[in-house]
Design a protein around this motif. Sequence first.
Motif, mmCIF file in Angstrom:
data_model
loop_
_atom_site.group_PDB
_atom_site.id
_atom_site.type_symbol
_atom_site.label_atom_id
_atom_site.label_comp_id
_atom_site.label_asym_id
_atom_site.label_seq_id
_atom_site.Cartn_x
_atom_site.Cartn_y
_atom_site.Cartn_z
ATOM 1 N N THR A 260 4.232 -17.010 -2.458
ATOM 2 C CA THR A 260 4.181 -15.727 -3.161
ATOM 3 C C THR A 260 2.750 -15.384 -3.574
ATOM 4 N N GLY A 261 1.953 -16.392 -3.904
ATOM 5 C CA GLY A 261 0.563 -16.135 -4.262
ATOM 6 C C GLY A 261 -0.245 -15.618 -3.084
ATOM 7 N N LEU A 262 -0.014 -16.179 -1.896
ATOM 8 C CA LEU A 262 -0.718 -15.691 -0.712
ATOM 9 C C LEU A 262 -0.319 -14.253 -0.386
ATOM 10 N N CYS A 263 0.970 -13.954 -0.536
ATOM 11 C CA CYS A 263 1.426 -12.581 -0.304
ATOM 12 C C CYS A 263 0.753 -11.615 -1.275
ATOM 13 N N SER A 264 0.626 -12.031 -2.523
ATOM 14 C CA SER A 264 -0.058 -11.185 -3.509
ATOM 15 C C SER A 264 -1.518 -10.986 -3.127
ATOM 16 N N ALA A 265 -2.150 -12.043 -2.614
ATOM 17 C CA ALA A 265 -3.553 -11.946 -2.226
ATOM 18 C C ALA A 265 -3.743 -10.917 -1.116
ATOM 19 N N VAL A 266 -2.868 -10.945 -0.126
ATOM 20 C CA VAL A 266 -2.952 -9.974 0.964
ATOM 21 C C VAL A 266 -2.776 -8.555 0.428
ATOM 22 N N SER A 267 -1.892 -8.404 -0.540
ATOM 23 C CA SER A 267 -1.593 -7.070 -1.056
ATOM 24 C C SER A 267 -2.791 -6.426 -1.737
ATOM 25 N N TYR A 268 -3.710 -7.227 -2.285
ATOM 26 C CA TYR A 268 -4.875 -6.651 -2.947
ATOM 27 C C TYR A 268 -5.738 -5.859 -1.961
ATOM 28 N N LEU A 269 -5.857 -6.375 -0.743
ATOM 29 C CA LEU A 269 -6.655 -5.673 0.260
ATOM 30 C C LEU A 269 -6.007 -4.346 0.635
ATOM 31 N N VAL A 270 -4.687 -4.350 0.720
ATOM 32 C CA VAL A 270 -3.966 -3.116 1.029
ATOM 33 C C VAL A 270 -4.119 -2.126 -0.123
#
Length: 407
Positions: A260-270
């Motif tokens: 879930t943390g990695l998914c959140s990290a990707v979302s910041y770029l979006v």
Amino acid sequence: MPGGKMPGVLARILVGRGMRSFADGFVALLLPIHLSRLGYGPAEVGLVATATLLGSAALTLGLGFAGHRVPLGRALAGAALLMAATGAGFAGIEAFWPLLLVAFVGTINPSSGDVSVFLPLEHTLIAHLADDAERTAVFARYSLIGSVGSALGALSIGTLHWFDRAVPEGTATQVLFALYGALGLATLLLYAGMPDVAPAAGPRRRASLGPSRRRVWGLAALFSVDSFGGGFVVNSLLALWLFQRFGLSAATTGTIFFLTGLCSAVSYLVAVRLARRIGLVNTMVFTHLPANVLLILAAFAPTLPVAVVFLVLRSLLSQMDVPARTSYVMAIVEPAERPAAASLTAVPRSLASALSPALAGAMLGAGTFGWPLVCAGALKIAYDLTLLACFRAVKPPEERTPPEASG
């Protein structure tokens, strides 16, 4: 500050953010395990989580009112020293009431976000160094590094079984808290030589807030509703729910939080691209709403795989508002007001989120159903809708049309 020093200061902030987030990531999962090994239950875990958030709020509030006078470099070094002392306290104390005191005065973070005293100081420095066009992108990088660090920290909790075999019996969690303290010392070394950047150029204000006072307090009130909801699902208590509901091990739970943390990290770029297209407020609201629906659905999941799917999907959306929210607050106030704005929007959030972990702990002590998740989702949906109604017309500089900007 000379322009050549700015990238170096920003790099230190980002490195420090990464180290602290790694520490927060494993400590959020370590906290309920450590307390349960000491013989304490869900209610005590909730009380300790509440104490950490209340203490962070009190210290952050003090910095908010003095932030336009405090040398930021020295304040960050002092916060790092407090982090080191917190790790030593949890490593060496077993009695509940002294632990509760250490939690109150220290920097332990039971949540996935940064609620510590570091936050307003670092936000002020970033806003000082970044121009309007790049501000949201810089905050996104800051948030991305924090999310990746937290994810790696959560994954590292899987090494607990190795520590259980490698160190004297019953001391593994104390060793990991000592590691948390060591990361605090490393952060101290990183920040010790940082230049004392002035929060804003020009004459100092007597008051920490000026013409933006109404906006700041309005946002603070709304953010407090969001955080009161978020306090029901801080990582320590969400992990406790997974332990109780599905009987997960620490390693498996850490892997879920890593994902879930990695998914959140990707979302910041979006989030950066999305904010440029639809605006900061719209990004905050229209990514947060579906995330909160997914959180409520996770509470009703009949099996672990279904619950994990809902939590992972939520993580793809739930943190997109973080860089947008921080950038928005820094953009709609004057430069001299930024330390106070950062603190005074963070403190009510910390105070509000400090009330709900104790309630969530009591709920989990009474049963394994995900009532904390339902409460969190419902409150956060109310926040999203109210934020849109109240602030959609308040634009940051980069979103204003030329006539509005010139007028």
